[in-house]
Design an enzyme around this catalytic site. Structure first.
Site, PDB file in Angstrom:
ATOM      1  N   CYS A   1     -32.498 -16.240 -24.095  1.00 45.24           N
ATOM      2  CA  CYS A   1     -32.994 -16.696 -25.388  1.00 45.24           C
ATOM      3  C   CYS A   1     -34.075 -15.737 -25.860  1.00 45.24           C
ATOM      4  O   CYS A   1     -34.492 -14.846 -25.128  1.00 45.24           O
ATOM      5  CB  CYS A   1     -33.591 -18.085 -25.246  1.00 45.24           C
ATOM      6  SG  CYS A   1     -32.483 -19.266 -24.482  1.00 45.24           S
TER       7      CYS A   1
ATOM      8  N   ARG B   1     -30.486 -11.763 -28.780  1.00 43.57           N
ATOM      9  CA  ARG B   1     -30.593 -12.392 -27.464  1.00 43.57           C
ATOM     10  C   ARG B   1     -29.938 -13.776 -27.433  1.00 43.57           C
ATOM     11  O   ARG B   1     -29.664 -14.304 -26.351  1.00 43.57           O
ATOM     12  CB  ARG B   1     -32.062 -12.550 -27.059  1.00 43.57           C
ATOM     13  CG  ARG B   1     -32.854 -11.258 -26.994  1.00 43.57           C
ATOM     14  CD  ARG B   1     -34.313 -11.542 -26.682  1.00 43.57           C
ATOM     15  NE  ARG B   1     -34.439 -12.167 -25.389  1.00 43.57           N
ATOM     16  CZ  ARG B   1     -34.525 -11.492 -24.241  1.00 43.57           C
ATOM     17  NH1 ARG B   1     -34.484 -10.178 -24.268  1.00 43.57           N
ATOM     18  NH2 ARG B   1     -34.616 -12.124 -23.094  1.00 43.57           N
TER      19      ARG B   1
ATOM     20  N   TRP C   1     -29.897 -19.229 -26.535  1.00 41.77           N
ATOM     21  CA  TRP C   1     -28.588 -18.903 -25.974  1.00 41.77           C
ATOM     22  C   TRP C   1     -28.374 -19.947 -24.896  1.00 41.77           C
ATOM     23  O   TRP C   1     -28.920 -19.888 -23.821  1.00 41.77           O
ATOM     24  CB  TRP C   1     -28.581 -17.502 -25.363  1.00 41.77           C
ATOM     25  CG  TRP C   1     -27.274 -17.167 -24.734  1.00 41.77           C
ATOM     26  CD1 TRP C   1     -26.950 -17.255 -23.414  1.00 41.77           C
ATOM     27  CD2 TRP C   1     -26.099 -16.718 -25.401  1.00 41.77           C
ATOM     28  NE1 TRP C   1     -25.654 -16.877 -23.219  1.00 41.77           N
ATOM     29  CE2 TRP C   1     -25.095 -16.547 -24.421  1.00 41.77           C
ATOM     30  CE3 TRP C   1     -25.804 -16.437 -26.725  1.00 41.77           C
ATOM     31  CZ2 TRP C   1     -23.816 -16.126 -24.723  1.00 41.77           C
ATOM     32  CZ3 TRP C   1     -24.516 -16.004 -27.026  1.00 41.77           C
ATOM     33  CH2 TRP C   1     -23.546 -15.850 -26.048  1.00 41.77           C
TER      34      TRP C   1
ATOM     35  N   ASN D   1     -37.231 -19.398 -21.935  1.00 39.56           N
ATOM     36  CA  ASN D   1     -36.064 -18.515 -21.787  1.00 39.56           C
ATOM     37  C   ASN D   1     -35.833 -18.354 -20.284  1.00 39.56           C
ATOM     38  O   ASN D   1     -36.728 -17.903 -19.569  1.00 39.56           O
ATOM     39  CB  ASN D   1     -36.353 -17.147 -22.412  1.00 39.56           C
ATOM     40  CG  ASN D   1     -35.321 -16.109 -21.972  1.00 39.56           C
ATOM     41  OD1 ASN D   1     -34.167 -16.434 -21.762  1.00 39.56           O
ATOM     42  ND2 ASN D   1     -35.780 -14.879 -21.769  1.00 39.56           N
ATOM     43  N   GLY D   2     -34.681 -18.765 -19.794  1.00 33.71           N
ATOM     44  CA  GLY D   2     -34.422 -18.661 -18.359  1.00 33.71           C
ATOM     45  C   GLY D   2     -33.639 -19.869 -17.869  1.00 33.71           C
ATOM     46  O   GLY D   2     -33.082 -20.626 -18.667  1.00 33.71           O
TER      47      GLY D   2
ATOM     48  N   GLU E   1      -8.135  -2.662 -16.361  1.00 29.03           N
ATOM     49  CA  GLU E   1      -9.378  -2.838 -17.119  1.00 29.03           C
ATOM     50  C   GLU E   1      -9.984  -1.484 -17.504  1.00 29.03           C
ATOM     51  O   GLU E   1     -10.445  -1.283 -18.620  1.00 29.03           O
ATOM     52  CB  GLU E   1     -10.382  -3.679 -16.322  1.00 29.03           C
ATOM     53  CG  GLU E   1     -11.730  -3.902 -16.968  1.00 29.03           C
ATOM     54  CD  GLU E   1     -11.702  -4.528 -18.350  1.00 29.03           C
ATOM     55  OE1 GLU E   1     -12.723  -4.469 -19.051  1.00 29.03           O
ATOM     56  OE2 GLU E   1     -10.623  -5.027 -18.762  1.00 29.03           O
TER      57      GLU E   1
ATOM     58  N   LYS F   1     -10.694  -0.223 -21.339  1.00 26.46           N
ATOM     59  CA  LYS F   1     -12.009   0.219 -21.812  1.00 26.46           C
ATOM     60  C   LYS F   1     -11.886   1.562 -22.538  1.00 26.46           C
ATOM     61  O   LYS F   1     -12.407   1.766 -23.617  1.00 26.46           O
ATOM     62  CB  LYS F   1     -13.011   0.329 -20.651  1.00 26.46           C
ATOM     63  CG  LYS F   1     -13.464  -1.022 -20.118  1.00 26.46           C
ATOM     64  CD  LYS F   1     -14.393  -1.785 -20.989  1.00 26.46           C
ATOM     65  CE  LYS F   1     -13.736  -2.772 -21.898  1.00 26.46           C
ATOM     66  NZ  LYS F   1     -13.244  -4.014 -21.397  1.00 26.46           N
TER      67      LYS F   1
ATOM     68  N   GLU G   1      -9.899   1.163 -25.932  1.00 25.93           N
ATOM     69  CA  GLU G   1     -10.501   0.437 -27.061  1.00 25.93           C
ATOM     70  C   GLU G   1     -11.724   1.128 -27.650  1.00 25.93           C
ATOM     71  O   GLU G   1     -12.057   0.896 -28.804  1.00 25.93           O
ATOM     72  CB  GLU G   1     -10.800  -1.011 -26.676  1.00 25.93           C
ATOM     73  CG  GLU G   1     -11.830  -1.236 -25.616  1.00 25.93           C
ATOM     74  CD  GLU G   1     -12.002  -2.748 -25.370  1.00 25.93           C
ATOM     75  OE1 GLU G   1     -12.185  -3.118 -24.201  1.00 25.93           O
ATOM     76  OE2 GLU G   1     -11.954  -3.518 -26.331  1.00 25.93           O
TER      77      GLU G   1
ATOM     78  N   HIS H   1       8.045   5.014  -9.960  1.00 29.27           N
ATOM     79  CA  HIS H   1       9.224   4.378 -10.587  1.00 29.27           C
ATOM     80  C   HIS H   1       9.257   4.667 -12.083  1.00 29.27           C
ATOM     81  O   HIS H   1       9.909   3.970 -12.857  1.00 29.27           O
ATOM     82  CB  HIS H   1       9.189   2.859 -10.327  1.00 29.27           C
ATOM     83  CG  HIS H   1       9.167   2.523  -8.870  1.00 29.27           C
ATOM     84  ND1 HIS H   1      10.257   2.685  -8.041  1.00 29.27           N
ATOM     85  CD2 HIS H   1       8.160   2.082  -8.086  1.00 29.27           C
ATOM     86  CE1 HIS H   1       9.926   2.328  -6.806  1.00 29.27           C
ATOM     87  NE2 HIS H   1       8.670   1.965  -6.802  1.00 29.27           N
TER      88      HIS H   1
ATOM     89  N   LYS I   1     -15.273  -8.702 -31.862  1.00 32.70           N
ATOM     90  CA  LYS I   1     -15.775  -9.209 -30.579  1.00 32.70           C
ATOM     91  C   LYS I   1     -15.075 -10.510 -30.199  1.00 32.70           C
ATOM     92  O   LYS I   1     -14.808 -10.790 -29.034  1.00 32.70           O
ATOM     93  CB  LYS I   1     -17.283  -9.432 -30.662  1.00 32.70           C
ATOM     94  CG  LYS I   1     -17.910  -9.903 -29.364  1.00 32.70           C
ATOM     95  CD  LYS I   1     -17.744  -8.868 -28.262  1.00 32.70           C
ATOM     96  CE  LYS I   1     -18.174  -9.331 -26.899  1.00 32.70           C
ATOM     97  NZ  LYS I   1     -17.752  -8.423 -25.828  1.00 32.70           N
TER      98      LYS I   1
HETATM   99  C1  AGP Z   1     -12.344  -6.509 -24.287  1.00 29.46           C
HETATM  100  O1  AGP Z   1     -13.226  -5.481 -24.188  1.00 29.46           O
HETATM  101  C2  AGP Z   1     -11.996  -6.868 -25.675  1.00 29.46           C
HETATM  102  N1  AGP Z   1     -13.129  -7.151 -26.444  1.00 29.46           N
HETATM  103  C3  AGP Z   1     -10.925  -7.948 -25.784  1.00 29.46           C
HETATM  104  O2  AGP Z   1      -9.798  -7.513 -25.068  1.00 29.46           O
HETATM  105  C4  AGP Z   1     -11.347  -9.325 -25.241  1.00 29.46           C
HETATM  106  O3  AGP Z   1     -11.420  -9.292 -23.857  1.00 29.46           O
HETATM  107  C5  AGP Z   1     -10.305 -10.364 -25.668  1.00 29.46           C
HETATM  108  O4  AGP Z   1     -10.262 -10.386 -27.063  1.00 29.46           O
HETATM  109  C6  AGP Z   1     -10.628 -11.748 -25.114  1.00 29.46           C
HETATM  110  O5  AGP Z   1     -11.830 -12.198 -25.641  1.00 29.46           O
HETATM  111  P1  AGP Z   1     -12.550 -13.468 -24.984  1.00 29.46           P
HETATM  112  O6  AGP Z   1     -12.869 -13.140 -23.568  1.00 29.46           O
HETATM  113  O7  AGP Z   1     -13.771 -13.662 -25.824  1.00 29.46           O
HETATM  114  O8  AGP Z   1     -11.595 -14.627 -25.108  1.00 29.46           O
END
Ligand code: AGP
Length: 611
Positions: free
Chosen positions: A2, A27, A73, A99-100, A484, A488, A491, A507, A606
């Site tokens: 927070c 935050r 938060w 906050n904590g 993963e 990264k 994206e 394969h 996001k």
């Molecule tokens: C990951 O870096 C991306 N932002 C995206 O793949 C994300 O993981 C996906 O949209 C799922 O989001 P969520 O975890 O908020 O459900």
């Protein structure tokens, strides 16, 4: 995580606090509140952003030259007007922002209930402010002593500010584990979670240390420890700009969040790993644990990075708890008419808690009678509200679109669930379980060590910033990490990249390999190491350029690779939590060198709230 702000001086506190809270909204932004001293303490708070609080107080008397403010938060208790801060004690003697996380708030709450205290919110913070009042009234001590004595009984993290209705000239601040900064002005003082709310008023600050308590009277500050040892205030002059501070001195939120992982993982298992590292407590699963232990099948659903965490969860739960697990892309699961049995347990994984595909899949699973649980990072978001029960990751707000600390926090929760289920099902011995728990508890310090390799990884990124394709290979627990790592890079750098099970390469994808194809191989020492050695030989035989993630002291694969990055040794089940960090940094540096906007990459959001 927070944001807290406080002011005592000659000016009107409200505008100073409101502007300060706006600076701290990165935050936490799910509810906000302020308390102002003006012939008594007036508290105004509501769900929503600081702008909603401004709206909420338009008709109110917000005068007063002493005040505290908070932007939340949520960790305990979903975002609403009641759980918003500040919290006042039952008798109104104290008002507090925090906050904590107070880990032992349950025990303290029950003791206070036995002494006639009733609680209006679900928060750990309300327990603390009532404990302070109880000691103040029972002990007939000063407000300062009551605060210090109460804090000496608290287990957990706090950055806090307190007002006492009996003293219009007193502001108390204290910290342990969560940040708190004192701003030293001309006959005025500020308290804040970081310097962003302060630097527009003064550049003279004191960074409080753990267990420090600040007793601030108008124009007078004294600093001491919780155990009453006087401290000499060390005033520093800062010349950081606001944006720099919000990012904690990092250039981007993504890099800041990569570096926050030791703390976010610690916060995720805070109060859940017993101090003797023998037990795991997941309070959010308490009521459903018997059904989870008896589950015939667990289905993990999610999207993007959360789906990758699910894949690691499959390996962990099948390996340690011997329960069959399926991992589903929520969007596919939603429409492919899946077979769902009433004794299935579906676990939805989501950082934001608002991903439409995952929400829709949850509703489908519930309609088929399955027990639906959630692993989520945003308290009170739609997914926790839609699921029957669940576990919050405590990674704090994740601002960078590319998920990093939320991923490792999700995997930490899945590892705790797998160990807990393995213990309950006796598919692992108590000795094995406590070994796994201590390995898990060693992850934060091992990630700290990996972060020291940032410059080396930046050097490797320089070599590959103009690549057009990448291949990521991993076996076992490292296969989801390869996926993963590839995501990264894709994206944020817009380079095409694919993650593959290392053995799967021959394969098909091996056809892609030539002297222009960078191949990231995650090959730390584990049960499939020897197999990965031959995979690296197959890549080198086609002149592929190998970047290997290896265990400290590795000579074989690092000797065959063009570049190698060493990670500390750890139990196989926890190694995914370490190996992903160099891949996050590699993607970050390559994207930066290509001039990409790493925090807000093109075409991405996001939280994807549309199907
Ligand atoms: C990951 O870096 C991306 N932002 C995206 O793949 C994300 O993981 C996906 O949209 C799922 O989001 P969520 O975890 O908020 O459900």
């Amino acid at each position: 995580m927070c944001g807290i702000v406080a002011y005592i001086g000659k000016k009107d506190a409200f505008p100073i606090i409101i502007n300060g809270l706006k600076r701290l909204e990165y935050r936490g932004y799910d509810s906000a509140g302020v308390a102002l001293y003006n012939s008594g303490v007036n508290v105004y708070k509501c769900k929503g952003k600081v702008s909603d609080l401004e709206e909420h107080t338009l008709q109110s008397d917000t005068s007063g030259t002493l005040g505290i403010g908070h932007t939340r938060w949520a960790t305990h208790g979903e975002p609403n007007d009641i759980n918003a801060h500040p919290h006042s004690s039952q008798g109104g003697y104290f008002t507090l922002i925090h906050n904590g996380i107070i880990e032992n708030y349950g025990v303290l709450r029950r003791r206070l209930e036995k002494r006639g205290y009733n609680f209006v919110s679900e928060t750990d913070t309300e327990v603390l402010v009532n404990l302070i009042e109880y000691i103040y009234l029972k002990g007939q001590v000063s407000p300062e002593i009551a605060v210090r004595l109460a804090l000496s009984k608290v287990v957990g993290a706090f950055g806090l500010a307190v007002l006492c209705k009996d003293d219009p000239d007193l502001l108390i601040g204290a910290r342990r584990g969560s940040p708190l900064v004192i701003g030293v002005g001309n006959k005025e003082y500020f308290l804040a979670s970081d310097a962003t709310p302060i630097v527009e008023h003064t550049n003279s600050v004191i960074f409080m240390n753990d267990d420090d308590v600040a007793i601030i009277r108008r124009g007078e500050l004294s600093l001491k420890t919780i155990s009453n040892h006087p401290l000499e205030p060390k005033i520093q002059t800062i010349d950081l700009d606001i944006e720099e501070i919000e990012k904690g001195g990092f250039d981007h939120f993504m890099l800041k969040e990569i570096y926050e992982q030791p703390r976010s993982i610690k916060d995720t298992f805070r109060g859940r790993l017993s101090s003797d590292l023998q037990e795991i407590h997941l309070g959010g699963l308490y009521n459903v644990l018997p059904r989870l232990v008896e589950a015939k099948r667990i289905i993990l659903i999610g999207c993007g990075t959360s789906w990758h965490a699910g894949l690691l969860g499959e390996y962990l739960i099948e390996d340690l708890a011997r329960i069959p697990v399926e991992v589903e892309y929520a969007s596919e699961f939603r429409y492919r008419n899946p077979v769902i049995y009433p004794d299935d347990v579906v676990i939805a994984i989501s950082q934001s808690g608002e991903t439409a595909d995952t929400l829709a899949a949850i509703k489908l699973a519930k309609s088929q009678g399955a027990l639906v649980l959630g692993i989520c990072n945003v308290v009170g978001s739609s997914i926790p509200r839609e699921t029957h029960a669940g576990v919050y990751t405590h990674a704090g707000p994740e601002i960078g679109v590319a998920s990093t600390k939320a991923f490792t926090a999700q995997v930490t929760v899945l590892a705790m669930m797998a160990i807990l289920l393995g213990k309950r099902k006796k598919t692992i011995t108590n000795e094995h379980a406590s070994q796994l728990i201590s390995e898990l508890s060693s992850v934060p310090e091992k990630i700290e060590k990996i972060l020291l390799l940032n410059e080396k990884i930046e050097g490797i990124a320089e070599r590959f910033k103009d690549s057009t394709n990448f291949l990521y290979l991993g076996r076992g627990y490292f296969f989801p990490v390869a996926l993963e790592g590839a995501l990264k890079l894709k994206e944020i750098s817009y380079i095409h990249a694919e993650g593959y099970p290392a053995a799967e390469m021959k394969h098909g994808p091996i056809a892609l390999i030539d002297d222009k194809m960078p191949v990231v191989v995650i090959a730390a020492k584990d049960s499939s190491y020897d197999k990965v050695v031959s995979n690296v030989q197959e890549v080198k035989a086609r002149k592929g350029v190998v970047i290997a993630i290896v265990s400290e002291g590795d000579t074989t694969i690092s000797g065959m690779s063009d570049y190698s990055i060493e990670i500390p040794g750890i139990h196989e089940a926890m190694e995914g939590l370490l190996a992903v960090v160099p891949l996050q940094l590699l993607a970050y540096h390559i994207a930066l060198m290509r001039g990409c906007n790493v925090d807000q990459p093109r075409n991405l959001a996001k939280s994807v709230t549309v199907e």
